[in-house]
Design an enzyme around this catalytic site. Structure first.
Site, PDB file in Angstrom:
ATOM      1  N   GLY A 129      11.647  -5.454   3.339  1.00 20.81           N
ATOM      2  CA  GLY A 129      11.965  -6.757   2.769  1.00 20.81           C
ATOM      3  C   GLY A 129      11.940  -7.843   3.821  1.00 20.81           C
ATOM      4  O   GLY A 129      12.052  -7.570   5.012  1.00 20.81           O
ATOM      5  N   HIS A 173      14.928 -10.101   7.577  1.00 18.49           N
ATOM      6  CA  HIS A 173      15.364  -9.381   8.783  1.00 18.49           C
ATOM      7  C   HIS A 173      14.716  -9.952  10.039  1.00 18.49           C
ATOM      8  O   HIS A 173      14.626  -9.275  11.054  1.00 18.49           O
ATOM      9  CB  HIS A 173      14.989  -7.910   8.663  1.00 18.49           C
ATOM     10  CG  HIS A 173      15.427  -7.268   7.402  1.00 18.49           C
ATOM     11  ND1 HIS A 173      16.744  -7.236   7.018  1.00 18.49           N
ATOM     12  CD2 HIS A 173      14.744  -6.640   6.411  1.00 18.49           C
ATOM     13  CE1 HIS A 173      16.844  -6.607   5.850  1.00 18.49           C
ATOM     14  NE2 HIS A 173      15.649  -6.243   5.459  1.00 18.49           N
ATOM     15  N   HIS A 204      20.936  -5.321   4.370  1.00 14.61           N
ATOM     16  CA  HIS A 204      20.501  -5.991   3.145  1.00 14.61           C
ATOM     17  C   HIS A 204      21.614  -6.777   2.498  1.00 14.61           C
ATOM     18  O   HIS A 204      21.629  -6.958   1.279  1.00 14.61           O
ATOM     19  CB  HIS A 204      19.934  -4.961   2.158  1.00 14.61           C
ATOM     20  CG  HIS A 204      18.708  -4.288   2.674  1.00 14.61           C
ATOM     21  ND1 HIS A 204      18.765  -3.140   3.411  1.00 14.61           N
ATOM     22  CD2 HIS A 204      17.410  -4.640   2.612  1.00 14.61           C
ATOM     23  CE1 HIS A 204      17.536  -2.787   3.763  1.00 14.61           C
ATOM     24  NE2 HIS A 204      16.703  -3.676   3.303  1.00 14.61           N
TER      25      HIS A 204
END
Ligand code: ADP
Ligand code: ADP
Ligand code: MG
Ligand code: MG
Ligand code: MG
Ligand code: MG
Lengths: 340, 215, 340, 215
Positions: free
Chosen positions: C61, C64, C226
């Site tokens: 995803g 980050h 997350h």
């Protein structure tokens, strides 16, 4: 702080010890680059003093990391003296650091334009000169949010400090004499302009609470780097509008003109993630492109911060061949490195 | 005991420095709060750090006379405070020390001379003027009040009481002013409506002096 | 988002566009290092594919940053494919990036152990293999906060990913064949352990509000990357106690032993300033020193983040000569650079 | 019109996919909220993004038959969703498409076969079992209810109604469970007390099917 009760959301121990513990950690992590003295507090290059090289020293309050301690090393600063959080260092720190940085060719003090910084550096310079060290000082004052008038203490020194430290550091490494580095530093300052904004305030560890309050839909425009409120409070804007406004302030002030090439810094205030800083960079790129201004070199990241404040600042430096060439020279510090 | 009983000596000066440590410890949060509004939230921390160091210094090296006490305070403040307050209050005590050179006791006129020299030092060091919204807005009216009180022939305690009262009024009068010096000036019109932290610490300094001389 | 009304304190435009605008900014700033494709979304080295070199690809995803896109470049990744914020990329992105990274010697997928990542990478690998590309995958699962049992989806992949990307990137640059890089990557994963904590939650741009709430005196221990809550909620602790606890979890798990030398990463979650990270590093150094464990190399900074979350993670990798030598090899990416 | 009137055709399937777009748009915030508690706050965003893309794809390339409609949905979800939901729901529709190959109309038995194939696909792809606190905790009871309804000879609408009811119950039953698969499993016991977002989106999918077939 009592026992193991911490009063604010920070990864620290006793709030008053935070700057020194930061420096101790920095020294442990980068013993190849720098050494730290804790009494009085200053940081010097591992190989300081470099004989025959003009020394470069900067300092100011802590809380702006990686500036300045993170910029000590080859191709940048010889020494840094960090004060307490947001508090300029004291003359004895500056004096000790100047001695440590002096390889016999004198030392340039890069000072940001704040009353406290000016006064402490002035006192230190007198002390050093009395010892026979050739000390020069250049005051950085690039913040366009503050009008320079009889009615202010002049403009604040902000982002241009980082660019001046890199460029003058390269010049010193090349062997420029002190007087030329001083001239170069004034040139960088003259050609650089900055502006900053905050999405959130920050908390001085020893104070324990935020320096100001902002509603969920407000920002501070025209902030400095000490957690102070800005020139005005604005509604939250999308990056495109916000950066158009900020870039406009910076460009109009010098002014930067079509055909200019610039070194641009998109700087995070400490709590803003890289994703947002590159989104800002994209806006800045397109705005300047539209004005015929080309970004020849850039820095995107956290370089001159205000603790954990969220927000950003923009700095533009009108570049020429000399500045670009010095910019490209190698640099090896905890906070900035290339070419080595 | 006559007029001499009205004079202060080393005891009063040391008591004053001692009180300053207590006063800035007690007002650390308030001064910092004031500095949050128009500065960088460190003035109380700075003053507190400084006078803790002064106390430690005086305890470690008991001064021989008034001048050395004030001189030690000056050097310690300059070495431990930083910021604008460090050099400014440091210079205050440096000049105050010089004004007390060779004086084993301070007559009323000497007390005024002490504050006059100190205030003069702050003016020279910081290049600010009355109405710039700085510590001078407490120090200058205080000095004026002292001079008048001295001219009226009052003693040190009364002189200092009137100085503290004038400093307090001066401190309050900084509220509506737009700052023209120091960090608060960067705020432009937004500095209006806030009391200057340095004027506040200067008032506290004078009030502590009055208390020290009274005791 | 409607008109110029932004609903959260971020330097973004339309929340859904944030990952793509980040990549566009990254490409504008680092055109010497990388290229960006926006449909499907992936990032490759400017000189990809490098003929004859095994390709290195990672993805996951967005949110980050700098991982993974900021690690594309010489000596590290050949390609990265970022998904939506905290959402693994799709098979078509991974497939296109794999093709772009394949210099004929095959491609290693470095995958973090999350159901979504595993499933999407598996589907992509099948598609690539059907095209005749030699694709291997190594799953990183270094998070000691999660027990690996029948009752979980295994351990999460966190900080070890960054170390694996650096070390395997160096190996690929040296010309290691794909199978050896795969083995090396498993070795790094086997010898690395991490744990993370949060001082504050973060806000997924498209969701518009924080992923969890924390009182002023609480922290989340054992978080992933997350924005999810952690394994337990603890009272706020001073850095010394907090890091002792975290280091203890990491050390006990492998276990790391007296005499070990390690590569250590003190990683910020995005909103934590450098001052605090070096304070954490200092604590870690002393704790490990007390256990006879020597930090041979270190990274201190924001490398694998969760948007603007405040907090940190610790990663230790039991090093040997091969790993240290590969670690020291030059790397030139937006997020990590030395030796070049 | 006899039993044939109970069968669904391309129209029902397209209506269903259309409704799914509306349903996930309307429940985007709720699903994301559920995913905040025990996941990473993206499930609603993921489902919404996926079915907007499915709608766009079907509008751009109108499918020839039921199989191609479901196949297009599958490919689009796999290409646009990512995360766990993308491959899982993508596989669901991929297998469902295969089950409808060659069928211009879906009899009640075909509808059950469609959901059976899809659910089987989710099981294989995600390797989760009943009680792991995943979308299967809605899908599996729904399938069981369908089979029973079919055995009782009911038509597609009733079958789907009973499936939706069973899915809803299954969804609620995820609340007290500790997750053993997916991101929620990392929370350990802290996943208890929260409804699984995937089970919720699966219930919404079944309820939309019932509505599509009823219309
Ligand atoms: N030029 C000046 N002359 C006199 N006083 C000044 C001047 N500049 C600032 N001050 C005083 O210093 C105070 C701030 O002190 P402090 O907060 O300790 O330093 P800093 O501004 O460096 O953080 C102000 O409130 C003001 O009264
Ligand atoms: N192995 C699995 N099998 C079936 N469903 C799963 C599995 N893992 C996760 N899920 C479902 O996926 C949902 C989460 O989807 P989503 O939030 O879109 O993906 P991610 O977890 O990657 O962010 C969970 O609520 C759960 O129902
Ligand atoms: Mg200050
Ligand atoms: Mg201050
Ligand atoms: Mg996700
Ligand atoms: Mg999710």
């Amino acid at each position: 702080m009592l026992g193991s009760q911490l009063e604010m959301k920070k990864l620290i121990n006793d709030p008053l010890d935070a700057p020194a513990e930061f420096l101790a950690g920095l020294a442990l992590a980068h013993s190849d680059l720098l050494r730290v003295s804790l009494d009085p507090v200053y940081v010097v290059r591992a190989d300081a003093p470099v004989p025959g090289k003009a020394g470069l020293l900067s300092g100011g309050g802590s809380g702006h990391e990686p500036m300045h301690a993170g910029f000590v090393g080859r191709g940048m600063l010889d020494a840094a003296c960090p004060g307490a959080v947001f508090t300029s260092p004291t003359p004895d720190q500056i004096q000790a650091a100047t001695r440590a940085a002096n390889g016999g060719a004198g030392v340039l003090h890069i000072v940001k334009n704040y009353t406290g910084d000016i006064l402490n550096f002035e006192m230190a310079a007198e002390l050093c000169q009395a010892e026979g060290i050739d000390v020069r000082a250049v005051v950085i004052n690039d913040d366009v949010a503050v009008e320079d008038s009889l009615y202010t203490a002049g403009r604040r020194g902000v982002g241009a400090t980082v660019l001046a430290e890199k460029i003058c550091g390269a010049a010193a490494e090349r062997g420029y004499p002190l007087a030329e580095i001083e001239t170069l530093c004034r040139k960088v300052n003259r050609r650089a302009r900055s502006v900053g904004m905050a999405l959130t305030p920050c908390t001085v560890p020893a104070a324990g609470k935020a320096t100001f309050e902002l509603a969920e839909d407000e920002i501070e425009m025209g902030i400095g780097i000490h957690g102070e409120p800005g020139r005005e409070r604005l509604p939250l804007l999308p990056a495109a509008e916000l950066i158009a406004r900020m870039a406009g302030m910076v460009v109009a002030d010098l002014p930067f003109r079509s055909g200019d090439q610039v070194i641009a810094m998109v700087n995070g205030m400490g709590g803003t993630p890289l994703m947002e800083l590159y989104i800002v960079y994209r806006e800045l790129h397109h705005i300047l492109e539209g004005l015929g201004i080309r970004i020849a070199r850039r820095l995107v990241g956290n370089y001159i911060t205000s603790l954990e404040m969220a927000g950003c600042s923009l700095t533009l430096l009108q570049a020429d061949d000399e500045l670009l060439s010095l910019w490209d020279d190698p640099v090896l510090t905890a906070g900035l490195r290339w070419g080595l | 005991m006559g007029p001499l009983s009205m004079a202060g000596g080393k005891r009063e000066v040391l008591h004053w420095l001692d009180l300053l440590q207590q006063v800035y410890a007690a007002n650390r949060a308030w001064l910092t709060e004031l500095d949050s509004a128009i500065g960088d939230a460190d003035h109380g921390i700075n003053m507190d750090r400084g006078f803790i160091a002064v106390q430690a210094e005086l305890a470690a090296h008991p001064p021989a006379d008034i001048r050395s006490a004030l001189q030690a305070a000056a050097a310690t403040l300059i070495r431990h405070v930083g910021g604008a307050a460090g050099p400014l209050y440091g210079t205050f005590f440096l000049r105050a020390a010089a004004a007390c050179a060779g004086k084993p006791e301070l007559e009323a006129g000497d007390v005024v001379a002490l504050f006059q020299a100190g205030t003069q030092g702050v003016c020279e060091r910081g290049k600010a003027a009355a109405g710039d919204k700085t510590m001078l807005d407490a120090l200058l009216p205080a000095l004026e009040a002292m001079r008048q009180a001295l001219a009226e022939g009052t003693g040190s305690v009364e002189i200092l009481d009137r100085a503290a009262a004038a400093a307090e009024a001066g401190m309050r009068a900084t509220i509506p002013i737009q700052a023209r010096k120091g960090r608060a000036s960067y705020l432009g019109p937004r500095s209006i409506g806030h009391q200057d932290p340095g004027a506040t610490s200067a008032f506290l300094m004078l009030r502590a002096a009055a208390e020290a001389w009274r005791a």
